[in-house]
Motif scaffolding. Structure first.
Motif, PDB file in Angstrom:
ATOM      1  N   LYS B   5       0.838  -1.191   0.000  1.00  0.00           N
ATOM      2  CA  LYS B   5       0.000   0.000   0.000  1.00  0.00           C
ATOM      3  C   LYS B   5       0.869   1.236   0.000  1.00  0.00           C
ATOM      4  O   LYS B   5       1.792   1.361   0.819  1.00  0.00           O
ATOM      5  CB  LYS B   5      -0.941   0.024   1.200  1.00  0.00           C
ATOM      6  CG  LYS B   5      -1.952   1.157   1.136  1.00  0.00           C
ATOM      7  CD  LYS B   5      -2.981   1.059   2.244  1.00  0.00           C
ATOM      8  CE  LYS B   5      -4.039   2.150   2.123  1.00  0.00           C
ATOM      9  NZ  LYS B   5      -5.069   2.062   3.191  1.00  0.00           N
ATOM     10  N   GLU B   6       0.560   2.156  -0.908  1.00  0.00           N
ATOM     11  CA  GLU B   6       1.288   3.405  -1.040  1.00  0.00           C
ATOM     12  C   GLU B   6       0.635   4.483  -0.176  1.00  0.00           C
ATOM     13  O   GLU B   6      -0.596   4.516  -0.057  1.00  0.00           O
ATOM     14  CB  GLU B   6       1.317   3.869  -2.497  1.00  0.00           C
ATOM     15  CG  GLU B   6       1.814   2.854  -3.484  1.00  0.00           C
ATOM     16  CD  GLU B   6       0.730   1.891  -3.964  1.00  0.00           C
ATOM     17  OE1 GLU B   6       0.996   1.081  -4.864  1.00  0.00           O
ATOM     18  OE2 GLU B   6      -0.402   1.942  -3.436  1.00  0.00           O
ATOM     19  N   SER B   7       1.459   5.359   0.374  1.00  0.00           N
ATOM     20  CA  SER B   7       0.927   6.495   1.124  1.00  0.00           C
ATOM     21  C   SER B   7       1.820   7.700   0.891  1.00  0.00           C
ATOM     22  O   SER B   7       3.022   7.569   0.601  1.00  0.00           O
ATOM     23  CB  SER B   7       0.832   6.177   2.618  1.00  0.00           C
ATOM     24  OG  SER B   7       2.099   5.844   3.141  1.00  0.00           O
ATOM     25  N   GLY B   8       1.205   8.873   1.038  1.00  0.00           N
ATOM     26  CA  GLY B   8       1.932  10.113   0.822  1.00  0.00           C
ATOM     27  C   GLY B   8       0.973  11.223   0.462  1.00  0.00           C
ATOM     28  O   GLY B   8      -0.250  11.022   0.457  1.00  0.00           O
ATOM     29  N   PRO B   9       1.500  12.390   0.130  1.00  0.00           N
ATOM     30  CA  PRO B   9       0.624  13.527  -0.180  1.00  0.00           C
ATOM     31  C   PRO B   9      -0.106  13.328  -1.497  1.00  0.00           C
ATOM     32  O   PRO B   9       0.411  12.706  -2.432  1.00  0.00           O
ATOM     33  CB  PRO B   9       1.600  14.701  -0.261  1.00  0.00           C
ATOM     34  CG  PRO B   9       2.904  14.087  -0.643  1.00  0.00           C
ATOM     35  CD  PRO B   9       2.926  12.738   0.010  1.00  0.00           C
ATOM     36  N   THR B  10      -1.296  13.871  -1.564  1.00  0.00           N
ATOM     37  CA  THR B  10      -2.055  13.818  -2.812  1.00  0.00           C
ATOM     38  C   THR B  10      -1.790  15.048  -3.674  1.00  0.00           C
ATOM     39  O   THR B  10      -2.029  15.021  -4.875  1.00  0.00           O
ATOM     40  CB  THR B  10      -3.554  13.725  -2.531  1.00  0.00           C
ATOM     41  OG1 THR B  10      -3.956  14.860  -1.745  1.00  0.00           O
ATOM     42  CG2 THR B  10      -3.893  12.446  -1.773  1.00  0.00           C
ATOM     43  N   LEU B  11      -1.280  16.113  -3.048  1.00  0.00           N
ATOM     44  CA  LEU B  11      -1.020  17.358  -3.761  1.00  0.00           C
ATOM     45  C   LEU B  11       0.326  17.913  -3.339  1.00  0.00           C
ATOM     46  O   LEU B  11       0.601  18.028  -2.133  1.00  0.00           O
ATOM     47  CB  LEU B  11      -2.131  18.369  -3.468  1.00  0.00           C
ATOM     48  CG  LEU B  11      -2.003  19.748  -4.122  1.00  0.00           C
ATOM     49  CD1 LEU B  11      -2.135  19.636  -5.636  1.00  0.00           C
ATOM     50  CD2 LEU B  11      -3.070  20.688  -3.559  1.00  0.00           C
TER      51      LEU B  11
END
Lengths: 107, 118
Positions: B5-11
């Motif tokens: 699963k990837e995570s991080g900012p969307t913008l």
């Protein structure tokens, strides 16, 4: 980088049809080729590895063949759930490279 | 069962640095032959391979992006981190991490859409 030329870019076929997609590598990649299925909004799903080996759990209507520079992906009898975009990918050399995709639609 | 699963900012804003984390289960990145890679896909376009890290900490990068990418792993946390510097609107894409077992890339995360805009 190895270039992967996939054709056609789009394809319209009827349920039950035999569908064939080709992928050509710019140099010999032996049999180091994957075929993926990608449905809208989803991650690619591995269908075929090492050019002709069916991934576990994948229906037998999917098959792959070829070696060297020329490869073929076949759906023997198209089903409605097969509507997706299909990609080839070489992993003989880094960077791994993908074809441009074939969008498959139901006629 | 292998999952990622990837995570991080969307913008992110142009010129900023993007940091994405891939958290996985069902395998160990200390097992010989195993790797975790990153691939991206701009909206409506094809897949592009970015980087790969192996169990022995061998790291490989896309030549066209090598100067902007760094990939690291934390085996104890079952995580792989990708950083990309100097983000530009053309870097807007869904970013995927994926398991590489032996030679083939077999399991993918669900992907995370990153938009680059001011």
């Amino acid at each position: 980088d190895i270039q992967m030329t996939q054709s056609p870019s789009s394809l319209s076929a009827s349920v039950g049809d035999r569908v064939t997609i080709t992928c050509q590598a710019s140099q010999d990649i032996s049999n180091y080729l994957n075929w993926y299925q990608q449905k809208p909004g989803k991650a690619p799903k591995l269908l075929i590895y090492d050019a002709s080996n069916l991934e576990t759990g994948v229906p037998s209507r999917f098959s792959g063949s070829g070696s060297g520079t020329d490869f073929t992906f076949t759906i023997s009898s198209l089903q409605p759930e097969d509507i997706a975009t299909y990609y080839c990918q070489q992993y003989d050399n880094l960077p791994e490279t993908f074809g441009q995709g074939t969008k498959l639609e139901i006629k | 069962q292998i999952t990622l699963k990837e995570s991080g900012p969307t913008l992110v804003k142009p010129t900023q640095t993007l940091t994405l984390t891939c958290t996985f289960s069902g395998f160990s990145l200390s097992t010989s032959g195993v790797g975790v890679g990153w691939i991206r896909q701009p909206p409506g376009k094809a897949l592009e391979w970015l980087a790969l890290i192996y169990w022995d900490d061998d790291k490989r990068y896309s030549p066209s992006l090598k100067s902007r990418l760094t990939i690291t792993k934390d085996t104890s946390k079952n995580q792989v981190v990708l950083t990309m510097t100097n983000m530009d609107p053309v870097d807007t894409a869904t970013y995927y991490c994926a398991h590489k077992g032996g030679l083939r890339t077999d399991y993918w995360g669900q992907g995370t859409l990153v938009t680059v805009s001011s």
